[in-house]
Design an enzyme around this catalytic site. Sequence first.
Site, PDB file in Angstrom:
ATOM      1  N   HIS A  34       1.107  -1.496  -0.140  1.00 31.56           N
ATOM      2  CA  HIS A  34       0.118   0.028  -0.356  1.00 31.56           C
ATOM      3  C   HIS A  34       0.488   1.288  -0.366  1.00 31.56           C
ATOM      4  O   HIS A  34       0.193   2.635  -0.715  1.00 31.56           O
ATOM      5  CB  HIS A  34      -0.494  -0.491   0.911  1.00 31.56           C
ATOM      6  CG  HIS A  34      -1.462   1.055   1.309  1.00 31.56           C
ATOM      7  ND1 HIS A  34      -2.861   1.217   0.024  1.00 31.56           N
ATOM      8  CD2 HIS A  34      -1.536   1.856   1.963  1.00 31.56           C
ATOM      9  CE1 HIS A  34      -4.190   2.314   0.719  1.00 31.56           C
ATOM     10  NE2 HIS A  34      -3.255   2.952   1.612  1.00 31.56           N
ATOM     11  N   HIS A  87      -9.998   3.194  -0.891  1.00 31.56           N
ATOM     12  CA  HIS A  87     -10.253   2.831   0.282  1.00 31.56           C
ATOM     13  C   HIS A  87     -11.495   1.958   0.228  1.00 31.56           C
ATOM     14  O   HIS A  87     -12.747   1.630   0.350  1.00 31.56           O
ATOM     15  CB  HIS A  87     -11.568   4.346   1.410  1.00 31.56           C
ATOM     16  CG  HIS A  87     -10.458   4.610   2.552  1.00 31.56           C
ATOM     17  ND1 HIS A  87     -10.538   4.585   3.342  1.00 31.56           N
ATOM     18  CD2 HIS A  87      -8.755   4.041   2.590  1.00 31.56           C
ATOM     19  CE1 HIS A  87     -10.288   5.262   4.488  1.00 31.56           C
ATOM     20  NE2 HIS A  87      -8.482   4.671   4.179  1.00 31.56           N
ATOM     21  N   SER A 306      -5.379   7.775  12.593  1.00 33.88           N
ATOM     22  CA  SER A 306      -6.931   8.522  13.557  1.00 33.88           C
ATOM     23  C   SER A 306      -6.778   9.943  12.748  1.00 33.88           C
ATOM     24  O   SER A 306      -6.327  10.385  11.988  1.00 33.88           O
ATOM     25  CB  SER A 306      -6.538   9.788  14.652  1.00 33.88           C
ATOM     26  OG  SER A 306      -6.350   8.107  16.126  1.00 33.88           O
TER      27      SER A 306
END
Length: 738
Positions: A34, A87, A306
């Site tokens: 990724h 995503h 986050s």
Amino acid sequence: MSLADSDRELVVSELEREPTPAEAALFENLWSEHCAYRSSRPLLSAFDSEGEQVVIGPGDDAAVVALPESDADGDGKTYITMGIESHNHPSYVDPFDGAATGVGGIVRDTLSMGAYPIALADSLYFGEFDREHSRYLLDGVVEGISHYGNCIGVPTVAGSVDFHPDYEGNPLVNVACIGLTNEERLVTAEAQEPGNKLVLVGNATGRDGLGGASFASEDLAEDAETEDRPAVQVGDPYAEKLLIEANEVLIEEGLIESARDLGAAGLGGASSELVAKGGLGAHIELERVHQREPNMSALEILLAESQERMCYEVDPENVDRVREIADRFDLGCSVIGDVTDGNYVCTFDDGDGPETVVDVDAHFLGEGAPMNDLPHEEPAEPEVDRPDVDIEEAFDAVVSSPNTASKRWVYRQYDHEVGVRTSVGPGDDAAIVAIREASAGSRAAETSSGEETGIGLAISAGAAPNWTDVAPYEGARAIALENATNVAAKGATPLAAVDCLNGGNPEKPDVYGGFRGIVDGLAEMCESLSAPVVGGNVSLYNDSATGPIPPTPTLALVGTKDGYDAPPMSVEPGGELLLVGDLGFETDGAGLGGSEYLARFGGSDRFPSLPENPSEIVETLATVADDESTLAVHDVSHGGLAVALAEMVSDDAGLEISIPESAGGPAATLFHEQPARALIQTDSSETVRDAFDGIAPVVSLGRATDGDALELSVGDRTITRNAATIGSLRETLETELE
């Protein structure tokens, strides 16, 4: 998370010691597929990323492209940013948060370049529409995108939705963002000078999204929806909106030396990449990071993904002002360390004194992963096996297919008018947003007075899994040409593109062969169209218990034109309807391969041949679309001529069409999907014929009427459908989902 044995050996050799647990986890994430593109980077040199319009190409958070000069904008220094992100795995595990945080991430990539986000485009891919799980994922993904995009006030103006059985166990969510900036505001993700401070601004750090980069680099397991949920980030669009506005002030006041969005691999990824690009290092004190959960470990602080966080490089003299602006927007702010000329070092003090948990060379961390040399197999040529279906049955089935039916159910949930830039919204061939001189630099200038530049930015985004499933190379070429034709239908010429290359497990030779095909095909056609591919994203290991996805090269392409007006897609009464491009094909030519017709009725065929002069066709179409004699223009693509004609009919005008049958029969005439074709309604057919003379065939199909029906004759067969019937056929998504 675990570092592969071969990678661990390289790390040990470089460090001359065993890595700490935090270092091992950081390498495992940043050397993942990724982040490091280990299987795809060797192929990406095929793309031409250069051009006089390219200011910053691949490698930064987003690309930067200069817009053409206009009469009112003599300095020609207005820039757009372009970025695209996948995503995919998170959207399978948690469709709402997975899709929402995909929007948040690509918007922050835009912010980190000193740009204000002005438009989004989402390209979505799901399993067969009649599967309950596919509809569950579709509903959650669309809700997540609309919630996040609407809350932050960035319009979603373009995109695509496709259904294919091989996405059942692994949907794709690809989101592109366009931003607006200028030469004075431009910021990069390259650290500038030792002694500057690293400042973290935005939401507090929690434990969500741990190992997200690693999770995105593995096949989805059958229990992924439950077991991998902790790897999915949770978004807060209201915090993102505050971050957007705070970033705007920081940029306008010139307080930022460099910036990086916190995405994959969290703080560790963003901060190490920032300093590595500048050939520098850092010293970060992890306990200084503002946190929302108690007793977080060094590894959790370092790798948590986050959301709504930015890492800024700030001159020490400006730190207090940055704090003031963060406080004004009710955002957390931590001065977490310094830029240095040494290693990338992270320390952590849990109350017993500081301990060094990371001490590595930043460049080795970011660029040291070895590339994969994988075997591949060339895709096989499909056999010719065309089904014989009643032409009226085929027309109704193809027009009502979820792939070709109206996507109004999706885009009506998006606010596509916020920001008052949208001239042509979703549902058309391409969107158009207005770029005005007064707002060239910032959102704050939108309401100021000043002469408009008159630049219309056309945006088209999507892929065609049926095409690349049957012919990865030719299908990818066709996707690039299709997107360029879309913007040309609105009178714009291609400027630049970004891509999101989605594939299955590259360790399987047949899968990797298909992936190589889409890379080469997309690269070749974009170069032919003079549309440099200035950035992008790669998402591999989109493989599940149901098998690999089709190779899926999503392209987001922009074009420019003078002014914001464009010809409509629907016809008005009167005027001749012309087809630019091949009407059908000969029996020894290419065929129905990749068509929705075959997807509905089975069979196989070769993929249609592409024109040899794509750039000339696109440029000429853009010129004709802007001619005053042109009344309507519509691209012919998915579903072929049948769907394009049905989409041009409205309650105000119908069509009387008579088409001689091609050598391939009526199905070939109506349903083959060769790109670079367009329907043009004109009151001066000579203008169109003269423009395309020697470039593409022009065939008269009929005229628009003041009725509301499509009367379509193909050889000795006639199909008649009124606007209400066509509307009912095209409302598949609304009918089934509401």
